[in-house]
Design a protein around this motif. Structure first.
Motif, PDB file in Angstrom:
ATOM      1  N   GLY A 172      11.181  23.582  43.928  1.00  0.00           N
ATOM      2  CA  GLY A 172      11.882  23.353  42.671  1.00  0.00           C
ATOM      3  C   GLY A 172      12.715  24.586  42.361  1.00  0.00           C
ATOM      4  O   GLY A 172      12.562  25.630  43.000  1.00  0.00           O
ATOM      5  N   LEU A 173      13.609  24.456  41.399  1.00  0.00           N
ATOM      6  CA  LEU A 173      14.461  25.589  41.026  1.00  0.00           C
ATOM      7  C   LEU A 173      13.623  26.712  40.419  1.00  0.00           C
ATOM      8  O   LEU A 173      12.526  26.479  39.917  1.00  0.00           O
ATOM      9  N   VAL A 222       9.108  20.219  41.518  1.00  0.00           N
ATOM     10  CA  VAL A 222       8.976  20.464  40.080  1.00  0.00           C
ATOM     11  C   VAL A 222      10.348  20.504  39.417  1.00  0.00           C
ATOM     12  O   VAL A 222      11.259  21.187  39.886  1.00  0.00           O
ATOM     13  N   VAL A 223      10.475  19.766  38.308  1.00  0.00           N
ATOM     14  CA  VAL A 223      11.723  19.746  37.552  1.00  0.00           C
ATOM     15  C   VAL A 223      11.435  20.191  36.114  1.00  0.00           C
ATOM     16  O   VAL A 223      10.496  19.711  35.486  1.00  0.00           O
ATOM     17  N   ASP A 224      12.232  21.146  35.626  1.00  0.00           N
ATOM     18  CA  ASP A 224      12.158  21.556  34.220  1.00  0.00           C
ATOM     19  C   ASP A 224      12.952  20.519  33.422  1.00  0.00           C
ATOM     20  O   ASP A 224      14.172  20.547  33.388  1.00  0.00           O
ATOM     21  N   CYS A 225      12.226  19.596  32.784  1.00  0.00           N
ATOM     22  CA  CYS A 225      12.871  18.477  32.089  1.00  0.00           C
ATOM     23  C   CYS A 225      13.537  18.885  30.784  1.00  0.00           C
ATOM     24  O   CYS A 225      14.239  18.085  30.169  1.00  0.00           O
ATOM     25  N   SER A 226      13.313  20.143  30.373  1.00  0.00           N
ATOM     26  CA  SER A 226      13.920  20.601  29.114  1.00  0.00           C
ATOM     27  C   SER A 226      15.235  21.342  29.347  1.00  0.00           C
ATOM     28  O   SER A 226      15.962  21.646  28.417  1.00  0.00           O
ATOM     29  N   LEU A 282       7.206  16.342  39.817  1.00  0.00           N
ATOM     30  CA  LEU A 282       6.460  16.759  38.631  1.00  0.00           C
ATOM     31  C   LEU A 282       7.460  17.038  37.515  1.00  0.00           C
ATOM     32  O   LEU A 282       8.182  18.033  37.544  1.00  0.00           O
ATOM     33  N   ALA A 283       7.528  16.101  36.563  1.00  0.00           N
ATOM     34  CA  ALA A 283       8.466  16.203  35.435  1.00  0.00           C
ATOM     35  C   ALA A 283       7.855  17.160  34.414  1.00  0.00           C
ATOM     36  O   ALA A 283       7.171  16.749  33.481  1.00  0.00           O
ATOM     37  N   ASN A 284       8.094  18.457  34.629  1.00  0.00           N
ATOM     38  CA  ASN A 284       7.414  19.517  33.876  1.00  0.00           C
ATOM     39  C   ASN A 284       8.061  19.789  32.507  1.00  0.00           C
ATOM     40  O   ASN A 284       9.187  19.397  32.250  1.00  0.00           O
ATOM     41  N   LYS A 285       7.304  20.522  31.696  1.00  0.00           N
ATOM     42  CA  LYS A 285       7.714  20.982  30.354  1.00  0.00           C
ATOM     43  C   LYS A 285       7.876  19.821  29.363  1.00  0.00           C
ATOM     44  O   LYS A 285       8.751  19.820  28.515  1.00  0.00           O
ATOM     45  N   GLN A 286       6.982  18.835  29.511  1.00  0.00           N
ATOM     46  CA  GLN A 286       6.978  17.697  28.591  1.00  0.00           C
ATOM     47  C   GLN A 286       6.591  18.122  27.167  1.00  0.00           C
ATOM     48  O   GLN A 286       6.807  17.383  26.220  1.00  0.00           O
ATOM     49  N   ASP A 287       5.995  19.317  27.055  1.00  0.00           N
ATOM     50  CA  ASP A 287       5.588  19.826  25.739  1.00  0.00           C
ATOM     51  C   ASP A 287       6.758  20.480  24.988  1.00  0.00           C
ATOM     52  O   ASP A 287       6.619  20.878  23.836  1.00  0.00           O
TER      53      ASP A 287
END
Length: 200
Positions: free
Chosen positions: A17-18, A88-92, A121-126
């Motif tokens: 991921g980035l 992993v992707v930072d969704c925000s 993994l659609a991360n940073k859902q919080d």
């Protein structure tokens, strides 16, 4: 009495991921259930995580490789002998979604990763305004990009740990079923071939 050969082989999984997407935070949260203050990964981290699949123990080696631009050209050095990919992707981070999509597409084109399972993994859902798993599926055009492999998008948060185990379990499940499917496909192919020869 267990047979020596009955244990599933260890699997090696890549975590890509980035930079800034939360890979290392996610890995340490999964392994130790603690929040670590991580610096950008220069090089790679390796952790072994035990998992269970059909009551058998499988040890998964997770290779977390740095995501900075200069590191990405080295990703291909890690592709061989990999059983699956966690991306992993930072969704925000709306500004870098296109870059993340490009890197995932480029990675999946490599011959060593053909047909291997992918869990995004659609991360940073919080984080407020983060894209949902469905929106990531659409934005990344995953139905087309991953049409020749098993894939899944798991919403998660590396900081709280929500969704991480589910995503990892999904990867363990796909890694195992991919190996089984390959054997079945080979058997099917050989049967079809021998039937063709039998008709001549």
């Amino acid at each position: 009495m267990g047979l020596k050969g009955s244990r599933l082989p260890d699997a090696r999984v890549l975590l890509l991921g980035l930079d800034g997407s939360g890979k290392s935070t996610l890995l340490y949260k999964l392994k130790y259930d603690e929040r670590f203050q991580t610096a950008p990964t220069v090089g790679f981290n390796v952790e072994m995580i035990d998992a269970k699949q059909n009551r058998k123990k499988i040890t998964v080696t997770v290779w977390d490789v740095g995501g900075q631009k200069k590191m990405r050209e080295h990703w291909k050095s890690f592709y061989q002998d990999t059983a699956g990919l966690l991306f992993v992707v930072d969704c925000s981070d709306n500004g870098r979604l296109e870059e993340a999509k490009h890197e995932l597409e480029h990675t999946l084109k490599n011959e060593h990763l053909q047909g291997l399972p992918v869990v995004v993994l659609a991360n940073k859902q919080d984080v407020g305004g983060a894209l949902t798993a469905t929106e990531i599926t659409e934005r990344f055009n995953l139905r087309k990009t991953c049409n020749n492999r098993d894939w899944f998008v798991q919403p998660c948060s590396a900081t709280s740990g929500a969704g991480l185990e589910d995503g990892f379990r999904r990867m363990v499940h796909l890694v195992k079923t991919t190996n089984d499917a390959n054997i079945k496909e080979t058997v099917k192919y050989l049967r079809a071939k021998s039937m063709k020869h039998g008709k001549k």
